[in-house]
Design a protein around this motif. Structure first.
Motif, PDB file in Angstrom:
ATOM      1  N   LEU A  28       0.823  -1.214   0.000  1.00 20.00           N
ATOM      2  CA  LEU A  28       0.000   0.000   0.000  1.00 20.00           C
ATOM      3  C   LEU A  28       0.859   1.267   0.000  1.00 20.00           C
ATOM      4  N   ALA A  88       1.179   7.824   1.823  1.00 22.73           N
ATOM      5  CA  ALA A  88       0.222   6.704   1.756  1.00 22.73           C
ATOM      6  C   ALA A  88      -0.864   6.818   2.827  1.00 22.73           C
ATOM      7  N   LEU A 140      -1.069   5.962   5.962  1.00 21.51           N
ATOM      8  CA  LEU A 140      -1.327   4.682   6.631  1.00 21.51           C
ATOM      9  C   LEU A 140      -1.603   4.826   8.125  1.00 21.51           C
ATOM     10  N   VAL A 161      -5.489  -4.602  -3.548  1.00 21.37           N
ATOM     11  CA  VAL A 161      -4.154  -4.915  -3.010  1.00 21.37           C
ATOM     12  C   VAL A 161      -4.254  -6.064  -2.006  1.00 21.37           C
TER      13      VAL A 161
END
Ligand SMILES: N[C@@H](CCC(=O)N[C@@H](CS)C(=O)NCC(=O)O)C(=O)O
Length: 210
Positions: free
Chosen positions: A22, A81, A83, A200
């Protein structure tokens, strides 16, 4: 040179693999079957004295173990990203609280279910350890389910982008009885199915359970 992930199918390396994909990191997988030969075990112990995966080797050679530490590192190293919520925010504190909670209680409880003989000196004690661990894991899933019920409706735990906490829970749900989860923790079950639909993660699931 990129990251190197020491991992094995159907283990805690699943979440790390998902996060690496990711965040778009440059990484390779060192497939690490459970060592059967003494030489292989000794080599693994050189890297991680616990002899466990996941292990992430940073491009500068630093060894990172413990799933949440690896995930926190990736979230910080690849901020684009998204995250995890921004460091220092209360959203990040909430996120890290529950990541720690799931690691300390759910993941470790699952290890007691899987390897009960390691947690007792009584040669006949394994089944009792495993049964207590199942209760323990379920109790902690339920605590997290109750916490989610208090939160505003979001696609993922911290908004519209999956965080490493979402990824960690996605992984843990593969190791709990799916019928129990659907019945007792419908919020977590719905979250798991949302996560499983992400392209993903479909690829990572296939690599680990296909
Ligand atoms: N506390 C570690 C635990 C890692 C762990 O238990 N790894 C398992 C696979 S899921 C393992 O390598 N077990 C082999 C062993 O303990 O001998 C973490 O959270 O990363």
């Amino acid at each position: 040179m990129g990251y190197r992930l020491y991992g094995r199918r159907q283990t805690g390396s699943m979440a790390i693999e998902a996060a690496l994909r990711l965040c778009g990191a440059d990484w390779t997988l060192a497939d690490t079957p459970r060592p059967t030969r003494a030489a292989d075990r000794a080599a693994l112990l050189q890297i991680n004295p616990r002899g466990q995966v996941p292990i992430l080797i940073h491009p500068d050679g630093t060894v990172i173990t413990e799933g949440p530490a690896i995930l926190s590192h990736l979230a910080a190293a690849f901020p684009a990203a998204s995250l995890a919520p921004a460091p220092g925010t209360s959203a990040r504190a909430w996120h890290d609280r529950w990541l720690g909670f799931c690691h300390a209680n759910v993941y470790e409880g699952m290890l007691r279910e899987l390897f009960p003989d390691r947690y007792t000196l009584d040669p006949a004690g394994g089944p009792a350890v495993a049964a207590a661990a199942t209760d323990y894991v379920r109790c902690h899933f339920s605590i997290f389910e109750a916490e989610l019920a208090l939160r505003p409706d979001t696609t993922f735990f911290c908004g519209t982008i999956p965080s490493v906490l979402d990824i960690y829970l996605w992984m843990l749900c593969f190791w709990i009885d799916a019928d129990w989860l659907a019945t007792t923790c419908p919020g977590l079950a719905a979250h798991w199915h949302r996560m499983r639909a992400l392209p993903v993660l479909i690829a990572v699931e296939k690599a680990h359970f296909g």
